[in-house]
Design an enzyme around this catalytic site. Structure first.
Site, short mmCIF file in Angstrom:
data_model
loop_
_atom_site.label_atom_id
_atom_site.label_comp_id
_atom_site.label_asym_id
_atom_site.label_seq_id
_atom_site.Cartn_x
_atom_site.Cartn_y
_atom_site.Cartn_z
N TYR A 163 0.83 -1.22 0.00
CA TYR A 163 0.00 0.00 0.00
C TYR A 163 0.87 1.27 0.00
CZ TYR A 163 -3.28 3.39 2.12
OH TYR A 163 -4.04 4.49 2.42
N ASP A 200 12.10 -12.67 -0.92
CA ASP A 200 11.74 -12.63 0.50
C ASP A 200 12.95 -12.12 1.28
OD1 ASP A 200 11.10 -13.20 3.16
OD2 ASP A 200 9.84 -14.90 2.54
N PHE A 223 -15.80 0.07 18.69
CA PHE A 223 -15.35 -0.47 19.98
C PHE A 223 -15.19 0.65 21.00
CE2 PHE A 223 -14.01 -3.58 16.82
CZ PHE A 223 -14.57 -4.72 17.35
N ARG A 240 -11.85 -2.17 23.27
CA ARG A 240 -10.83 -3.21 23.10
C ARG A 240 -9.63 -2.85 23.97
NH1 ARG A 240 -10.23 -3.44 16.66
NH2 ARG A 240 -9.69 -1.30 17.16
N TYR A 254 3.83 -6.12 17.64
CA TYR A 254 4.04 -5.36 16.40
C TYR A 254 4.82 -4.08 16.71
CZ TYR A 254 3.02 -2.04 12.66
OH TYR A 254 3.14 -1.08 11.68
N PHE A 270 1.24 7.76 11.59
CA PHE A 270 0.00 7.61 12.36
C PHE A 270 -0.97 6.81 11.48
CE2 PHE A 270 0.53 9.70 16.51
CZ PHE A 270 1.88 9.90 16.39
N LEU A 283 -9.31 1.04 10.09
CA LEU A 283 -10.70 1.51 10.25
C LEU A 283 -11.35 2.00 8.95
CD1 LEU A 283 -12.96 2.06 12.36
CD2 LEU A 283 -12.15 4.42 12.36
N1 LIG Z 1 -0.77 1.07 6.82
C1 LIG Z 1 -0.61 1.76 7.93
O1 LIG Z 1 -1.56 2.41 8.43
C2 LIG Z 1 0.72 1.80 8.64
C3 LIG Z 1 0.83 2.54 9.83
C4 LIG Z 1 2.06 2.60 10.46
C5 LIG Z 1 3.17 1.95 9.92
N2 LIG Z 1 3.03 1.22 8.78
C6 LIG Z 1 4.22 0.53 8.25
O2 LIG Z 1 4.31 0.84 6.87
C7 LIG Z 1 4.89 -0.25 6.17
C8 LIG Z 1 4.07 -0.56 4.95
O3 LIG Z 1 2.74 -0.83 5.35
P1 LIG Z 1 1.59 -1.08 4.28
O4 LIG Z 1 0.32 -0.63 4.90
O5 LIG Z 1 2.00 -0.56 2.96
O6 LIG Z 1 1.54 -2.67 4.26
P2 LIG Z 1 1.44 -3.68 3.03
O7 LIG Z 1 1.18 -5.03 3.59
O8 LIG Z 1 0.50 -3.16 2.01
O9 LIG Z 1 2.91 -3.62 2.45
C9 LIG Z 1 3.99 -4.34 2.99
C10 LIG Z 1 4.66 -5.07 1.87
O10 LIG Z 1 5.77 -5.79 2.39
C11 LIG Z 1 5.83 -7.06 1.77
N3 LIG Z 1 6.59 -7.96 2.65
C12 LIG Z 1 6.29 -8.30 3.93
N4 LIG Z 1 7.22 -9.14 4.40
C13 LIG Z 1 8.14 -9.33 3.42
C14 LIG Z 1 9.33 -10.07 3.31
N5 LIG Z 1 9.77 -10.85 4.30
N6 LIG Z 1 10.03 -10.01 2.15
C15 LIG Z 1 9.60 -9.25 1.12
N7 LIG Z 1 8.46 -8.53 1.15
C16 LIG Z 1 7.74 -8.56 2.30
C17 LIG Z 1 4.38 -7.46 1.58
O11 LIG Z 1 4.20 -8.41 0.55
C18 LIG Z 1 3.74 -6.12 1.23
O12 LIG Z 1 3.71 -5.89 -0.17
C19 LIG Z 1 5.03 -1.39 7.17
O13 LIG Z 1 6.36 -1.44 7.60
C20 LIG Z 1 4.11 -0.97 8.31
O14 LIG Z 1 4.56 -1.47 9.54
C21 LIG Z 1 1.83 1.13 8.13
#
Ligand SMILES: NC(=O)c1ccc[n+]([C@@H]2O[C@H](COP(=O)([O-])OP(=O)(O)OC[C@H]3O[C@@H](n4cnc5c(N)ncnc54)[C@H](O)[C@@H]3O)[C@@H](O)[C@H]2O)c1
Length: 346
Positions: A19, A68, A226, A300, A158, A187, A208
């Site tokens: 994303y 990976d 919640f 929660r 996490y 955030f 959400l």
């Molecule tokens: N979405 C949010 O609201 C949010 C909030 C705070 C922090 N984050 C952080 O932002 C980052 C991205 O989040 P996102 O929402 O885009 O998630 P997402 O799941 O859409 O993207 C994460 C990507 O990482 C890849 N991935 C996971 N483990 C892997 C591995 N071992 N090897 C290769 N690829 C791997 C997944 O396939 C996925 O495409 C994360 O680190 C998350 O902790 C997200």
């Protein structure tokens, strides 16, 4: 943008099919002389985003590899074969509830794999590192807004797995003066690209806004709220929702910041004000025109009443100028995106 050898800067983006990563890659495509390698094992990503991203680059400026991060041999080969100038590291697992049930999955992927990635950077002299962290590192602070100096105290694996990665990065940088990082603590990220070509697509959605939108488009029967007895004006929790395009632009700022030779640092990324769950539900009802069912349940555990970023640091130091601080726009974008996904049968 060129490196010391007068070649285009080459950035490794982990989790770039996901994303937030896909939005950042898209914005990077608008910079001249940048080469991108995305690695993603697609455990949580959205494969179609890769074809969208490929369209934006000349073929020699973009490559996608299904790798990976846990495959240390393959990751090292990649560092040996490509001279990266920097890494933007998104890849992680991110479901809070799952992290409580299966903490090692989180420590392995989010902390061990990140540690190996940092090790590779230092071994192959890749000295710029941007890391996706989260407001979850703060746990349940009592004082709002949350500043970067607010004590970190995660309340789930996490958040802890991310905080541990932050600590590894900080120690690694202390021991190697050439290695610089930016940690961005996001955030609540929401919305989709303005042209509706990429958006949020988590396999097990826990956020959400997409969940509320699922209720609006009939993908779920109702939305659960919640807790309606929090000490907030309407009794529901308040969160700081940041549009994914603004969050992506913070990464571009961070990349410039590191290229200009600034010091490693940690920055909050949010708008500095929030909306209650009830306000978000009402907004999705309004933009969708659907009066879906809302059920009030007990609070929660571990849901603080309010989580709001103090964003003065990122604005003052990096010059971050968010453009989409507008809940209506965020909800409309999220709704359009989910409608498109539903038509595609995703
Ligand atoms: N979405 C949010 O609201 C949010 C909030 C705070 C922090 N984050 C952080 O932002 C980052 C991205 O989040 P996102 O929402 O885009 O998630 P997402 O799941 O859409 O993207 C994460 C990507 O990482 C890849 N991935 C996971 N483990 C892997 C591995 N071992 N090897 C290769 N690829 C791997 C997944 O396939 C996925 O495409 C994360 O680190 C998350 O902790 C997200």
């Amino acid at each position: 943008m060129q490196n010391k050898e007068n070649e285009p800067m080459h950035i490794l983006v982990t989790g770039g099919a996901g994303y937030i990563g896909s939005h950042v890659v898209r914005q990077l495509s608008q910079m001249q002389d940048i080469k991108i390698t995305v690695i993603d094992n697609l455990c949580g990503g959205y494969f179609d985003s890769i074809s969208e991203l490929k369209l934006l680059f000349q073929s020699d400026r973009f490559e996608f590899l299904n790798v990976d991060l846990n495959d240390f041999g393959r990751v090292e080969e990649l560092f040996k074969d490509s001279k990266f100038d920097g890494v933007i590291h998104f890849a992680a697992h991110l479901q809070v509830g799952e992290s409580v049930l299966n903490p090692l999955k989180y420590y392995m992927n989010n902390t061990v794999n990140t540690t190996h990635l940092i090790h590779m950077c230092q071994k192959y002299e890749v000295n710029k590192f941007i890391f996706s962290s989260t407001a979850a590192v703060y746990g349940e602070p009592s004082k709002m807004p949350i500043r970067e100096t607010t004590p970190t105290a995660p309340i789930n694996p996490y958040g802890m797995s991310k905080l541990m990665s932050e600590l590894v990065l900080q120690d690694a940088a202390r021991a190697n003066q050439d290695f610089k990082y930016v940690i961005l603590r996001y955030f609540n990220v929401a919305g989709a690209s303005m042209d509706n070509s990429i958006g949020e697509c988590h396999i097990h959605e826990t956020h959400l806004i997409p969940l509320i939108v699922h209720a609006a488009i009939g993908k779920r029967e109702k939305i659960m709220m919640f807790g309606a007895d929090y000490p907030t004006p309407d009794g529901s929790c308040i969160r700081d929702y940041v549009h994914v395009e603004d969050l992506a632009s913070a990464h571009i700022q961070a990349w410039h910041y590191l290229n200009e030779g600034h010091e490693s640092d940690v920055f909050n990324c949010g708008y500095g004000h929030g909306y209650s769950v009830k306000e978000v539900i009402d907004m999705v009802k309004r933009v969708s025109g659907v009066n879906f069912k809302v059920e009030i349940a007990l609070r929660r555990e571990g849901d603080p009443a309010e989580l709001i970023a103090d964003n003065l640091k990122i604005k003052n130091i990096m010059g971050w100028k968010p453009k989409y601080d507008d809940l209506e726009l965020i909800c409309k974008n999220a709704l359009n995106w989910e409608q498109k996904m539903t038509k595609k049968g995703t």
